[in-house]
Design an enzyme around this catalytic site. Structure first.
Site, PDB file in Angstrom:
ATOM      1  N   ARG A  61       0.816  -1.211   0.000  1.00 51.90           N
ATOM      2  CA  ARG A  61       0.000   0.000   0.000  1.00 51.90           C
ATOM      3  C   ARG A  61       0.857   1.271   0.000  1.00 51.90           C
ATOM      4  O   ARG A  61       0.493   2.278  -0.618  1.00 51.90           O
ATOM      5  CB  ARG A  61      -0.931  -0.013   1.216  1.00 51.90           C
ATOM      6  CG  ARG A  61      -1.912   1.145   1.247  1.00 51.90           C
ATOM      7  CD  ARG A  61      -3.022   0.860   2.245  1.00 51.90           C
ATOM      8  NE  ARG A  61      -4.015   1.922   2.269  1.00 51.90           N
ATOM      9  CZ  ARG A  61      -4.282   2.653   3.340  1.00 51.90           C
ATOM     10  NH1 ARG A  61      -3.615   2.455   4.466  1.00 51.90           N
ATOM     11  NH2 ARG A  61      -5.218   3.597   3.287  1.00 51.90           N
ATOM     12  N   HIS A  65       0.352   4.548  -2.380  1.00 55.82           N
ATOM     13  CA  HIS A  65       0.131   5.915  -1.880  1.00 55.82           C
ATOM     14  C   HIS A  65       1.294   6.841  -2.215  1.00 55.82           C
ATOM     15  O   HIS A  65       1.130   8.062  -2.216  1.00 55.82           O
ATOM     16  CB  HIS A  65      -0.135   5.893  -0.375  1.00 55.82           C
ATOM     17  CG  HIS A  65      -1.531   5.456  -0.028  1.00 55.82           C
ATOM     18  ND1 HIS A  65      -2.198   5.839   1.096  1.00 55.82           N
ATOM     19  CD2 HIS A  65      -2.399   4.655  -0.702  1.00 55.82           C
ATOM     20  CE1 HIS A  65      -3.412   5.305   1.118  1.00 55.82           C
ATOM     21  NE2 HIS A  65      -3.547   4.566   0.040  1.00 55.82           N
ATOM     22  N   ASP A  66       2.461   6.285  -2.487  1.00 59.10           N
ATOM     23  CA  ASP A  66       3.569   7.109  -2.974  1.00 59.10           C
ATOM     24  C   ASP A  66       3.314   7.513  -4.426  1.00 59.10           C
ATOM     25  O   ASP A  66       3.357   8.693  -4.779  1.00 59.10           O
ATOM     26  CB  ASP A  66       4.886   6.318  -2.859  1.00 59.10           C
ATOM     27  CG  ASP A  66       6.092   7.150  -3.281  1.00 59.10           C
ATOM     28  OD1 ASP A  66       6.030   8.393  -3.127  1.00 59.10           O
ATOM     29  OD2 ASP A  66       7.087   6.568  -3.756  1.00 59.10           O
ATOM     30  N   GLY A  71       3.622  11.249  -8.379  1.00 57.85           N
ATOM     31  CA  GLY A  71       4.511  10.225  -8.926  1.00 57.85           C
ATOM     32  C   GLY A  71       5.242   9.421  -7.862  1.00 57.85           C
ATOM     33  O   GLY A  71       5.244   9.761  -6.676  1.00 57.85           O
ATOM     34  N   SER A  75       7.875  10.474  -1.749  1.00 56.00           N
ATOM     35  CA  SER A  75       7.396  11.639  -0.981  1.00 56.00           C
ATOM     36  C   SER A  75       6.643  11.223   0.278  1.00 56.00           C
ATOM     37  O   SER A  75       6.684  11.920   1.288  1.00 56.00           O
ATOM     38  CB  SER A  75       6.523  12.549  -1.853  1.00 56.00           C
ATOM     39  OG  SER A  75       5.431  11.822  -2.386  1.00 56.00           O
ATOM     40  N   ASN A  93      -3.944   8.835   4.800  1.00 58.03           N
ATOM     41  CA  ASN A  93      -2.771   8.193   5.398  1.00 58.03           C
ATOM     42  C   ASN A  93      -2.772   8.198   6.919  1.00 58.03           C
ATOM     43  O   ASN A  93      -2.235   7.281   7.547  1.00 58.03           O
ATOM     44  CB  ASN A  93      -1.494   8.896   4.926  1.00 58.03           C
ATOM     45  CG  ASN A  93      -1.235   8.715   3.446  1.00 58.03           C
ATOM     46  OD1 ASN A  93      -1.696   7.740   2.845  1.00 58.03           O
ATOM     47  ND2 ASN A  93      -0.511   9.644   2.841  1.00 58.03           N
ATOM     48  N   HIS A 192      -6.573  -5.818  -2.373  1.00 58.29           N
ATOM     49  CA  HIS A 192      -7.392  -5.965  -1.170  1.00 58.29           C
ATOM     50  C   HIS A 192      -7.695  -7.435  -0.876  1.00 58.29           C
ATOM     51  O   HIS A 192      -8.570  -7.745  -0.071  1.00 58.29           O
ATOM     52  CB  HIS A 192      -8.671  -5.127  -1.283  1.00 58.29           C
ATOM     53  CG  HIS A 192      -8.402  -3.641  -1.238  1.00 58.29           C
ATOM     54  ND1 HIS A 192      -9.368  -2.691  -1.466  1.00 58.29           N
ATOM     55  CD2 HIS A 192      -7.257  -2.947  -0.998  1.00 58.29           C
ATOM     56  CE1 HIS A 192      -8.827  -1.468  -1.353  1.00 58.29           C
ATOM     57  NE2 HIS A 192      -7.551  -1.599  -1.077  1.00 58.29           N
ATOM     58  N   THR A 193      -6.972  -8.333  -1.490  1.00 59.49           N
ATOM     59  CA  THR A 193      -6.969  -9.744  -1.095  1.00 59.49           C
ATOM     60  C   THR A 193      -6.126  -9.938   0.166  1.00 59.49           C
ATOM     61  O   THR A 193      -6.124 -11.012   0.765  1.00 59.49           O
ATOM     62  CB  THR A 193      -6.433 -10.628  -2.238  1.00 59.49           C
ATOM     63  OG1 THR A 193      -6.402 -11.979  -1.791  1.00 59.49           O
ATOM     64  CG2 THR A 193      -5.021 -10.249  -2.653  1.00 59.49           C
ATOM     65  N   ASP A 237     -10.216  -9.055   2.771  1.00 58.58           N
ATOM     66  CA  ASP A 237     -10.698 -10.339   2.231  1.00 58.58           C
ATOM     67  C   ASP A 237     -10.988 -11.210   3.444  1.00 58.58           C
ATOM     68  O   ASP A 237     -10.050 -11.683   4.090  1.00 58.58           O
ATOM     69  CB  ASP A 237      -9.626 -10.962   1.327  1.00 58.58           C
ATOM     70  CG  ASP A 237      -9.883 -12.434   1.031  1.00 58.58           C
ATOM     71  OD1 ASP A 237     -10.972 -12.958   1.391  1.00 58.58           O
ATOM     72  OD2 ASP A 237      -8.985 -13.076   0.456  1.00 58.58           O
ATOM     73  N   THR A 240      -9.155 -15.119   3.330  1.00 58.29           N
ATOM     74  CA  THR A 240      -7.717 -15.395   3.448  1.00 58.29           C
ATOM     75  C   THR A 240      -6.911 -14.090   3.438  1.00 58.29           C
ATOM     76  O   THR A 240      -6.258 -13.755   2.448  1.00 58.29           O
ATOM     77  CB  THR A 240      -7.228 -16.282   2.275  1.00 58.29           C
ATOM     78  OG1 THR A 240      -7.633 -15.629   1.034  1.00 58.29           O
ATOM     79  CG2 THR A 240      -7.790 -17.673   2.311  1.00 58.29           C
ATOM     80  N   ASP A 245      -4.384 -14.130  -3.215  1.00 54.21           N
ATOM     81  CA  ASP A 245      -5.095 -15.047  -4.107  1.00 54.21           C
ATOM     82  C   ASP A 245      -6.224 -14.280  -4.779  1.00 54.21           C
ATOM     83  O   ASP A 245      -6.272 -13.048  -4.685  1.00 54.21           O
ATOM     84  CB  ASP A 245      -5.613 -16.252  -3.308  1.00 54.21           C
ATOM     85  CG  ASP A 245      -6.436 -15.820  -2.093  1.00 54.21           C
ATOM     86  OD1 ASP A 245      -7.079 -14.755  -2.151  1.00 54.21           O
ATOM     87  OD2 ASP A 245      -6.429 -16.535  -1.076  1.00 54.21           O
TER      88      ASP A 245
HETATM   89  C1  HEM Z   1      -9.234   1.617  -5.927  1.00 48.62           C
HETATM   90  C2  HEM Z   1      -9.133   2.518  -4.981  1.00 48.62           C
HETATM   91  C3  HEM Z   1      -8.680   2.188  -3.597  1.00 48.62           C
HETATM   92  C4  HEM Z   1      -9.279   2.587  -2.460  1.00 48.62           C
HETATM   93  C5  HEM Z   1     -10.509   3.474  -2.350  1.00 48.62           C
HETATM   94  C6  HEM Z   1      -8.545   2.011  -1.367  1.00 48.62           C
HETATM   95  C7  HEM Z   1      -8.834   2.213  -0.031  1.00 48.62           C
HETATM   96  C8  HEM Z   1      -8.254   1.524   1.000  1.00 48.62           C
HETATM   97  C9  HEM Z   1      -8.643   1.656   2.385  1.00 48.62           C
HETATM   98  C10 HEM Z   1      -9.691   2.610   2.915  1.00 48.62           C
HETATM   99  C11 HEM Z   1      -7.891   0.794   3.100  1.00 48.62           C
HETATM  100  C12 HEM Z   1      -7.939   0.582   4.615  1.00 48.62           C
HETATM  101  C13 HEM Z   1      -7.204   1.712   5.301  1.00 48.62           C
HETATM  102  C14 HEM Z   1      -7.529   1.817   6.769  1.00 48.62           C
HETATM  103  O1  HEM Z   1      -8.709   1.717   7.129  1.00 48.62           O
HETATM  104  O2  HEM Z   1      -6.605   2.040   7.563  1.00 48.62           O
HETATM  105  C15 HEM Z   1      -7.015   0.116   2.191  1.00 48.62           C
HETATM  106  C16 HEM Z   1      -6.106  -0.844   2.539  1.00 48.62           C
HETATM  107  C17 HEM Z   1      -5.223  -1.416   1.659  1.00 48.62           C
HETATM  108  N1  HEM Z   1      -5.048  -1.070   0.334  1.00 48.62           N
HETATM  109 FE1  HEM Z   1      -6.311   0.045  -0.768  1.00 48.62          FE
HETATM  110  N2  HEM Z   1      -7.518   1.264  -1.862  1.00 48.62           N
HETATM  111  C18 HEM Z   1      -7.552   1.351  -3.227  1.00 48.62           C
HETATM  112  C19 HEM Z   1      -6.641   0.792  -4.095  1.00 48.62           C
HETATM  113  C20 HEM Z   1      -5.511   0.111  -3.705  1.00 48.62           C
HETATM  114  C21 HEM Z   1      -4.412  -0.206  -4.558  1.00 48.62           C
HETATM  115  C22 HEM Z   1      -4.281   0.240  -6.012  1.00 48.62           C
HETATM  116  C23 HEM Z   1      -3.510  -0.904  -3.808  1.00 48.62           C
HETATM  117  C24 HEM Z   1      -2.171  -1.466  -4.196  1.00 48.62           C
HETATM  118  C25 HEM Z   1      -1.687  -1.532  -5.412  1.00 48.62           C
HETATM  119  C26 HEM Z   1      -4.081  -1.035  -2.489  1.00 48.62           C
HETATM  120  C27 HEM Z   1      -3.529  -1.750  -1.461  1.00 48.62           C
HETATM  121  C28 HEM Z   1      -4.060  -1.832  -0.186  1.00 48.62           C
HETATM  122  C29 HEM Z   1      -3.583  -2.762   0.829  1.00 48.62           C
HETATM  123  C30 HEM Z   1      -2.532  -3.838   0.626  1.00 48.62           C
HETATM  124  C31 HEM Z   1      -4.298  -2.474   2.001  1.00 48.62           C
HETATM  125  C32 HEM Z   1      -4.131  -3.138   3.378  1.00 48.62           C
HETATM  126  C33 HEM Z   1      -3.023  -2.379   4.117  1.00 48.62           C
HETATM  127  C34 HEM Z   1      -2.711  -2.872   5.518  1.00 48.62           C
HETATM  128  O3  HEM Z   1      -3.291  -3.845   6.004  1.00 48.62           O
HETATM  129  O4  HEM Z   1      -1.827  -2.233   6.141  1.00 48.62           O
HETATM  130  N3  HEM Z   1      -5.277  -0.391  -2.455  1.00 48.62           N
HETATM  131  N4  HEM Z   1      -7.255   0.587   0.913  1.00 48.62           N
END
Ligand code: HEM
Ligand code: NAG
Ligand code: NAG
Ligand code: NAG
Ligand code: NAG
Ligand code: NAG
Length: 325
Positions: A61, A65-66, A71, A75, A93, A192-193, A237, A240, A245
């Site tokens: 993640r 976010h970077d 870009g 940062s 963040n 988000h898997t 997810d 798992t 997956d």
């Molecule tokens: C499509 C738009 C997206 C939205 C609206 C979104 C939003 C979020 C939110 C709200 C969370 C939980 C944050 C929290 O409550 O603390 C999250 C977690 C996460 N996001 Fe996304 N996300 C998006 C796309 C992505 C993309 C493109 C990636 C990676 C390429 C990503 C990877 C992750 C990962 C791995 C987590 C879990 C992080 C952890 O457990 O520390 N997300 N996302």
């Protein structure tokens, strides 16, 4: 199953142009200046994940976010200083992104092996790939050669990172603004898997949306009340959460996406076709994911003489260091 849309073609043209304007990255960028870098990052990421599997999700993640904020330039790693308020406390963040200590640990090992050579932005890109692989996901050749920013923007982080309350049209425009397509949106959301989200991120979806499985919503409401317990975590997810997956896509088909932005990908739009395809075919998902990660990693890198190679990922180098070089 094929999913074709005119929209995809239109957006690809935009992304081609934005990549041209910046230098080209290369998977062999450090092969003579720091051949050890890949092994060092891999070992440190492995150790971090062994300690806590979720850290793989957090590192993946961080790269996202970077890249979405001016870009892939490291940062997000900058602490606040006298010249700017950094991105760490921006709305998407604050109290949510994590993994900074792991990045510091990697950076210090890399600096010992090859001082002043490898950027923090590249470390994030490698760590994202290694995290994906270690949790069971696909691999790809990480493109390298990014340099680090000397500034950060909280306003840009507030405005560029999509929110979990976005509907499909806002998700698409947020990705299009980065040169990313519908296919990139669906494939990359497959991240988000793995990992967790806070109650505050999914509350609207479980109380106010109708496109959610009723018993799934009920069980989440027991853990995440209408007010309070903002920081209670649930897996993105539910099946798992530490395996990379395609069950995230299965969940969407069953109306069991945790965030509104997740379920929006299977809610009657042109994204549905891709969700069905990735649910049916892990290999198709993995292939698309790897391709889209490379594309996301290409967003506006600083190259050539732009930016710098930070010594400490949290701080801009001091002028005196630039003089010595
Ligand atoms: C499509 C738009 C997206 C939205 C609206 C979104 C939003 C979020 C939110 C709200 C969370 C939980 C944050 C929290 O409550 O603390 C999250 C977690 C996460 N996001 Fe996304 N996300 C998006 C796309 C992505 C993309 C493109 C990636 C990676 C390429 C990503 C990877 C992750 C990962 C791995 C987590 C879990 C992080 C952890 O457990 O520390 N997300 N996302
Ligand atoms: C960040 O989160 C903390 C704890 O929830 C809160 O006190 C603080 O005001 C937040 N900062 C910003 C800039 O929103
Ligand atoms: C960004 O969002 C935070 C948290 O909502 C807010 O406190 C801050 O004023 C915003 N900053 C800018 C520069 O937009
Ligand atoms: C999506 O949200 C925006 C802003 O909230 C709204 O203007 C638009 O009508 C919504 N689109 C759809 C398809 O629901
Ligand atoms: C649900 O929607 C109503 C009306 O838009 C809003 O006032 C309320 O805050 C929302 N509830 C949650 C939990 O998001
Ligand atoms: C999902 O689709 C339904 C039916 O088209 C629509 O009413 C709703 O606004 C969409 N989004 C959400 C979050 O429910």
């Amino acid at each position: 199953m094929a999913c074709y849309y005119l929209l995809v073609l239109l957006i690809l043209t935009v992304s081609g142009a934005s990549v041209e304007a910046h230098g080209k990255l290369s998977s062999k960028y450090y092969s003579s200046t720091c051949p050890e870098v890949l092994a060092i990052v891999e070992a440190r990421v492995r150790a971090a994940i062994k300690k806590e599997a979720r850290m793989g999700a957090s590192l993946l993640r961080l790269h996202f976010h970077d890249c979405f904020v001016n870009g892939c330039d490291g940062s997000i790693l900058l602490d606040d200083n006298a010249n700017f308020i950094g991105e760490k406390t921006a709305a998407p963040n604050n109290k949510s992104v994590r993994g900074f200590d792991v990045v510091d640990d990697i950076k210090s090992k890399v600096e010992k092996a090859c001082p002043g050579v490898v950027s923090c932005a590249d470390i994030l890109a490698i760590a994202a790939r290694d995290s994906t692989v270690m949790l069971g996901g696909p691999s790809w050749k990480v493109k390298l050669g990014r340099r680090d920013s000397t500034t950060a923007s909280r306003a840009a982080a507030n405005n560029s990172i999509p929110a979990p309350t976005f509907n499909i049209s806002r998700l698409l425009s947020s990705f299009a603004a980065q040169g990313l397509s519908l296919k990139d949106l669906v494939a990359l959301s497959g991240s988000h898997t793995i990992g967790l989200a806070r109650c505050t991120s999914f509350r609207t979806h479980i109380y106010n949306d109708s496109n959610i499985d009723a018993s799934f919503a009920k069980s989440l409401q027991r853990k995440c009340p209408k007010t309070g317990k903002d920081n209670v975590h649930q897996p993105l997810d539910f099946q798992t959460p530490t395996s990379f997956d395609n069950l995230y896509f299965h969940n969407l088909l069953k109306m069991k996406g945790l965030l509104r932005s997740d379920q929006e990908l299977f809610n009657g739009s042109s994204a549905d076709c891709l969700v069905k395809r990735y649910a049916a075919d892990t290999f198709a998902f993995f292939q698309a994911f790897a391709k889209s990660m490379i594309k996301m990693g290409n967003i506006k890198p600083l190259t050539g003489r732009s930016g710098e190679i930070r010594t400490n990922c949290r701080k801009v180098n001091r002028k005196i260091l630039a003089w010595k070089m």
